[in-house]
Design a protein around this motif. Structure first.
Motif, mmCIF file in Angstrom:
data_model
loop_
_atom_site.group_PDB
_atom_site.id
_atom_site.type_symbol
_atom_site.label_atom_id
_atom_site.label_comp_id
_atom_site.label_asym_id
_atom_site.label_seq_id
_atom_site.Cartn_x
_atom_site.Cartn_y
_atom_site.Cartn_z
ATOM 1 N N GLN A 7 0.831 -1.130 0.016
ATOM 2 C CA GLN A 7 -0.064 0.108 -0.006
ATOM 3 C C GLN A 7 0.823 1.386 0.030
ATOM 4 O OE1 GLN A 7 -2.595 -0.665 3.549
ATOM 5 N NE2 GLN A 7 -3.824 -1.827 2.336
ATOM 6 N N LYS A 8 2.156 1.234 0.822
ATOM 7 C CA LYS A 8 2.879 2.362 0.705
ATOM 8 C C LYS A 8 3.549 2.520 -0.495
ATOM 9 C CE LYS A 8 5.332 4.146 4.712
ATOM 10 N NZ LYS A 8 6.335 3.565 5.803
ATOM 11 N N PHE A 9 4.032 1.609 -0.995
ATOM 12 C CA PHE A 9 4.695 1.511 -2.377
ATOM 13 C C PHE A 9 3.699 2.159 -3.460
ATOM 14 C CE2 PHE A 9 6.795 -0.560 -6.099
ATOM 15 C CZ PHE A 9 7.856 0.125 -6.146
ATOM 16 N N ALA A 10 2.352 1.594 -3.521
ATOM 17 C CA ALA A 10 1.485 2.127 -4.397
ATOM 18 C C ALA A 10 1.072 3.617 -4.392
ATOM 19 C CB ALA A 10 0.320 1.075 -4.183
ATOM 20 N N THR A 32 -6.052 16.582 -22.704
ATOM 21 C CA THR A 32 -6.648 15.382 -22.009
ATOM 22 C C THR A 32 -6.063 15.399 -20.275
ATOM 23 O OG1 THR A 32 -6.711 14.086 -23.814
ATOM 24 C CG2 THR A 32 -6.951 12.841 -21.821
ATOM 25 N N LEU A 33 -7.039 15.316 -19.565
ATOM 26 C CA LEU A 33 -6.654 15.215 -18.126
ATOM 27 C C LEU A 33 -6.476 13.982 -17.716
ATOM 28 C CD1 LEU A 33 -6.375 16.689 -15.220
ATOM 29 C CD2 LEU A 33 -8.651 16.644 -15.121
ATOM 30 N N VAL A 34 -5.489 13.600 -17.373
ATOM 31 C CA VAL A 34 -5.262 12.064 -16.811
ATOM 32 C C VAL A 34 -5.217 11.947 -15.399
ATOM 33 C CG1 VAL A 34 -3.857 9.771 -16.887
ATOM 34 C CG2 VAL A 34 -3.903 11.504 -18.648
ATOM 35 N N THR A 35 -6.023 11.156 -14.807
ATOM 36 C CA THR A 35 -6.287 10.912 -13.269
ATOM 37 C C THR A 35 -5.904 9.510 -13.041
ATOM 38 O OG1 THR A 35 -8.119 12.641 -12.966
ATOM 39 C CG2 THR A 35 -7.643 11.095 -11.261
ATOM 40 N N ILE A 36 -5.106 9.320 -12.035
ATOM 41 C CA ILE A 36 -4.527 7.866 -11.663
ATOM 42 C C ILE A 36 -5.534 7.696 -10.543
ATOM 43 C CG2 ILE A 36 -2.884 6.519 -10.560
ATOM 44 C CD1 ILE A 36 -0.965 8.732 -12.067
ATOM 45 N N THR A 37 -6.435 6.595 -10.721
ATOM 46 C CA THR A 37 -7.568 6.486 -9.608
ATOM 47 C C THR A 37 -7.023 5.420 -8.646
ATOM 48 O OG1 THR A 37 -8.445 4.918 -11.480
ATOM 49 C CG2 THR A 37 -9.367 7.039 -11.211
ATOM 50 N N LYS A 38 -6.199 4.514 -9.083
ATOM 51 C CA LYS A 38 -5.881 3.476 -8.315
ATOM 52 C C LYS A 38 -4.444 2.836 -8.660
ATOM 53 C CE LYS A 38 -9.049 0.666 -7.862
ATOM 54 N NZ LYS A 38 -10.233 -0.500 -8.243
ATOM 55 N N VAL A 39 -3.678 2.316 -7.798
ATOM 56 C CA VAL A 39 -2.484 1.648 -8.103
ATOM 57 C C VAL A 39 -2.290 0.450 -7.170
ATOM 58 C CG1 VAL A 39 0.060 1.664 -8.180
ATOM 59 C CG2 VAL A 39 -1.260 3.765 -8.692
ATOM 60 N N ARG A 40 -2.280 -0.896 -7.978
ATOM 61 C CA ARG A 40 -2.038 -1.905 -7.269
ATOM 62 C C ARG A 40 -0.581 -2.605 -7.629
ATOM 63 N NH1 ARG A 40 -5.621 -1.101 -3.972
ATOM 64 N NH2 ARG A 40 -7.544 -1.363 -4.501
ATOM 65 N N VAL A 41 -0.217 -3.048 -6.505
ATOM 66 C CA VAL A 41 1.397 -3.698 -6.798
ATOM 67 C C VAL A 41 1.389 -5.009 -6.300
ATOM 68 C CG1 VAL A 41 3.716 -3.298 -5.970
ATOM 69 C CG2 VAL A 41 2.257 -1.356 -5.944
ATOM 70 N N THR A 42 2.046 -5.912 -7.086
ATOM 71 C CA THR A 42 2.196 -7.126 -6.802
ATOM 72 C C THR A 42 2.939 -7.466 -5.406
ATOM 73 O OG1 THR A 42 4.089 -7.387 -8.157
ATOM 74 C CG2 THR A 42 2.106 -8.187 -9.272
ATOM 75 N N PRO A 43 2.850 -8.781 -4.854
ATOM 76 C CA PRO A 43 3.754 -8.766 -3.522
ATOM 77 C C PRO A 43 5.299 -8.605 -3.559
ATOM 78 C CG PRO A 43 1.984 -10.250 -3.577
ATOM 79 C CD PRO A 43 1.880 -9.560 -4.842
ATOM 80 N N ASP A 44 5.562 -8.812 -4.595
ATOM 81 C CA ASP A 44 7.293 -8.717 -4.926
ATOM 82 C C ASP A 44 7.667 -7.403 -5.419
ATOM 83 O OD1 ASP A 44 6.225 -8.779 -7.545
ATOM 84 O OD2 ASP A 44 7.468 -10.529 -8.171
ATOM 85 N N LEU A 45 6.497 -6.422 -5.368
ATOM 86 C CA LEU A 45 6.655 -5.049 -5.946
ATOM 87 C C LEU A 45 7.417 -4.980 -7.240
ATOM 88 C CD1 LEU A 45 8.207 -3.659 -2.417
ATOM 89 C CD2 LEU A 45 5.989 -3.861 -3.463
#
Length: 124
Positions: A7-10, A32-45
């Motif tokens: 979560q911290k890394f994301a 164009t306005l780009v919004t980053i709504t969510k970031v998910r990271v794999t367990p090995d980052l």
């Protein structure tokens, strides 16, 4: 369930990518306005899945393909920002976040249902 580390890394990736898109995104996605709504990271980052929302753009699939075409450049810019915080810069995978479209579609359905005449309840 994501760990605190993921979560911290994301969060770091989301913040830095937002700045990259805000400052330099106009070069490959003008008006164009780009919004980053969510970031998910794999367990090995090693892999970051980034969910984007595009405003002021009619063709989201074209915008997503444009971002994917510039993924290596975006990853390089991200790496130069977070190089002192991480061991490896994750591979970036981009997806369209269609939550807003889903909410609008559901609202229309609920409006349609509420305008229909109610049928009397029959008790037997």
């Amino acid at each position: 369930m994501e760990s605190k580390r993921q979560q911290k890394f994301a969060g770091v990736i989301q913040k830095d990518l937002a700045e990259i898109f805000q400052r330099e995104g106009m070069s490959f996605l003008p008006n164009t306005l780009v919004t980053i709504t969510k970031v998910r990271v794999t367990p090995d980052l090693a892999i970051a899945r980034i969910f984007l929302s595009f405003f002021n753009n009619q063709n989201t699939s074209l915008a997503l393909n444009t971002v994917k075409a510039h993924a290596n450049e975006i990853r390089y810019k991200l790496g130069s920002r977070i190089k002192n915080q991480v061991r490896i810069v994750p591979q970036l995978e981009f997806f369209v976040d269609d939550t807003n479209e889903y909410v609008e579609r559901m609202d229309k359905i609920f409006d349609k249902i509420s305008k229909e005449p109610r049928q009397p309840d029959t008790e037997e």
